[in-house]
Design a protein around this motif. Structure first.
Motif, PDB file in Angstrom:
ATOM      1  N   GLY A   1      40.519  35.925  40.426  1.00  0.00           N
ATOM      2  CA  GLY A   1      40.416  36.401  39.047  1.00  0.00           C
ATOM      3  C   GLY A   1      39.751  37.759  38.947  1.00  0.00           C
ATOM      4  N   PHE A   2      38.648  37.926  39.657  1.00  0.00           N
ATOM      5  CA  PHE A   2      37.970  39.222  39.629  1.00  0.00           C
ATOM      6  C   PHE A   2      38.824  40.307  40.280  1.00  0.00           C
ATOM      7  CE2 PHE A   2      33.944  36.968  38.694  1.00  0.00           C
ATOM      8  CZ  PHE A   2      33.524  37.763  37.632  1.00  0.00           C
ATOM      9  N   ALA A   3      39.563  39.937  41.324  1.00  0.00           N
ATOM     10  CA  ALA A   3      40.449  40.919  41.958  1.00  0.00           C
ATOM     11  C   ALA A   3      41.504  41.386  40.968  1.00  0.00           C
ATOM     12  CB  ALA A   3      41.102  40.319  43.200  1.00  0.00           C
ATOM     13  N   ALA A   4      42.015  40.457  40.169  1.00  0.00           N
ATOM     14  CA  ALA A   4      43.026  40.830  39.175  1.00  0.00           C
ATOM     15  C   ALA A   4      42.432  41.729  38.092  1.00  0.00           C
ATOM     16  CB  ALA A   4      43.619  39.568  38.541  1.00  0.00           C
ATOM     17  N   LEU A   5      41.171  41.514  37.754  1.00  0.00           N
ATOM     18  CA  LEU A   5      40.544  42.285  36.672  1.00  0.00           C
ATOM     19  C   LEU A   5      40.010  43.640  37.100  1.00  0.00           C
ATOM     20  CD1 LEU A   5      38.438  39.626  34.781  1.00  0.00           C
ATOM     21  CD2 LEU A   5      40.548  40.704  34.041  1.00  0.00           C
ATOM     22  N   GLY A   6      39.282  43.645  38.191  1.00  0.00           N
ATOM     23  CA  GLY A   6      38.494  44.824  38.493  1.00  0.00           C
ATOM     24  C   GLY A   6      38.973  45.671  39.641  1.00  0.00           C
ATOM     25  N   PHE A   7      39.908  45.175  40.384  1.00  0.00           N
ATOM     26  CA  PHE A   7      40.320  45.899  41.582  1.00  0.00           C
ATOM     27  C   PHE A   7      41.831  45.969  41.640  1.00  0.00           C
ATOM     28  CE2 PHE A   7      36.078  45.594  42.975  1.00  0.00           C
ATOM     29  CZ  PHE A   7      35.647  44.296  42.730  1.00  0.00           C
ATOM     30  N   ALA A   8      42.323  46.850  42.459  1.00  0.00           N
ATOM     31  CA  ALA A   8      43.749  46.861  42.730  1.00  0.00           C
ATOM     32  C   ALA A   8      44.066  45.591  43.522  1.00  0.00           C
ATOM     33  CB  ALA A   8      44.109  48.098  43.546  1.00  0.00           C
ATOM     34  N   PRO A   9      45.133  44.886  43.171  1.00  0.00           N
ATOM     35  CA  PRO A   9      45.458  43.662  43.899  1.00  0.00           C
ATOM     36  C   PRO A   9      45.577  43.863  45.406  1.00  0.00           C
ATOM     37  CG  PRO A   9      46.775  43.810  41.916  1.00  0.00           C
ATOM     38  CD  PRO A   9      46.020  45.111  42.046  1.00  0.00           C
ATOM     39  N   LEU A  10      45.942  45.061  45.825  1.00  0.00           N
ATOM     40  CA  LEU A  10      46.041  45.326  47.257  1.00  0.00           C
ATOM     41  C   LEU A  10      44.678  45.313  47.949  1.00  0.00           C
ATOM     42  CD1 LEU A  10      48.801  48.094  47.376  1.00  0.00           C
ATOM     43  CD2 LEU A  10      49.015  45.660  47.895  1.00  0.00           C
ATOM     44  N   SER A  11      43.610  45.423  47.158  1.00  0.00           N
ATOM     45  CA  SER A  11      42.278  45.362  47.766  1.00  0.00           C
ATOM     46  C   SER A  11      42.028  44.009  48.416  1.00  0.00           C
ATOM     47  CB  SER A  11      41.194  45.669  46.732  1.00  0.00           C
ATOM     48  OG  SER A  11      41.122  44.637  45.766  1.00  0.00           O
ATOM     49  N   LEU A  12      42.770  42.984  47.973  1.00  0.00           N
ATOM     50  CA  LEU A  12      42.636  41.667  48.605  1.00  0.00           C
ATOM     51  C   LEU A  12      43.032  41.722  50.078  1.00  0.00           C
ATOM     52  CD1 LEU A  12      43.874  39.185  45.870  1.00  0.00           C
ATOM     53  CD2 LEU A  12      41.551  39.513  46.705  1.00  0.00           C
ATOM     54  N   LEU A  13      43.931  42.651  50.423  1.00  0.00           N
ATOM     55  CA  LEU A  13      44.321  42.789  51.830  1.00  0.00           C
ATOM     56  C   LEU A  13      43.165  43.296  52.685  1.00  0.00           C
ATOM     57  CD1 LEU A  13      47.904  44.300  51.434  1.00  0.00           C
ATOM     58  CD2 LEU A  13      47.274  41.937  51.979  1.00  0.00           C
ATOM     59  N   VAL A  14      42.260  44.051  52.070  1.00  0.00           N
ATOM     60  CA  VAL A  14      41.101  44.574  52.787  1.00  0.00           C
ATOM     61  C   VAL A  14      39.958  43.565  52.765  1.00  0.00           C
ATOM     62  CG1 VAL A  14      39.362  46.413  52.825  1.00  0.00           C
ATOM     63  CG2 VAL A  14      41.745  46.953  52.283  1.00  0.00           C
TER      64      VAL A  14
END
Length: 156
Positions: free
Chosen positions: A59-72
């Motif tokens: 949820g926080f990734a969807a709100l505050g970060f680019a979804p691609l940041s999940l790859l990092v």
């Protein structure tokens, strides 16, 4: 957060609250090292606190970060969670040698095999407080506030 017509923002907030609710249910059921938790959310998944945390992170990734940041961020977090879960399960198997094997065989580790409507029979607000789960709510509120303030400032 501020734009509920944005499906990504709405999904992010809903994931955060879903994660908080799962964590709340789990923490109000868990009696650490005194009893093997097998009811409530523990009937669906062995580690509902971590499952709830994963929902919140998404949820926080969807709100505050680019979804691609999940790859990092995702792979190191997955590794840390995997190591923590293995360590905790080793300890739990030692604490509850008779109950653990059957429970572990019928309940998946992190992804619920089945979903269940919350049964709050074993939930205790006193246990929730003892397990300090209010900290997750405070942290989530702080994160949501920080993202909201950032969005307001960046629009100015």
């Amino acid at each position: 957060i501020l734009n509920w017509t944005d499906p990504i923002a709405a999904a992010g907030v809903l994931l955060i609250f879903a994660g908080l609710l799962v964590r709340t249910w789990a923490a109000g059921t868990l009696k650490k090292q005194r009893q093997l938790a097998t009811t409530g959310p523990y009937a669906c998944v062995r580690h509902p606190l971590y499952f709830g945390s994963c929902l919140m992170m998404a949820g926080f990734a969807a709100l505050g970060f680019a979804p691609l940041s999940l790859l990092v961020v995702g792979p190191p977090l997955a590794y840390i969670y995997w190591q923590t879960i293995k360590s905790e399960e080793h300890l739990i198997a030692k604490l509850f040698p008779l109950e653990w094997p059957a429970y572990a065989a019928r309940t998946w580790r992190l992804i619920p095999r089945r979903l269940a409507w919350p049964n709050l029979n074993d939930f205790s607000l006193a246990q929730w407080l003892k397990n300090s789960e209010y900290q997750a709510w405070l942290g989530a509120a702080g994160g949501l506030l920080a993202i909201t303030l950032y969005q307001l400032i960046s629009r100015s």
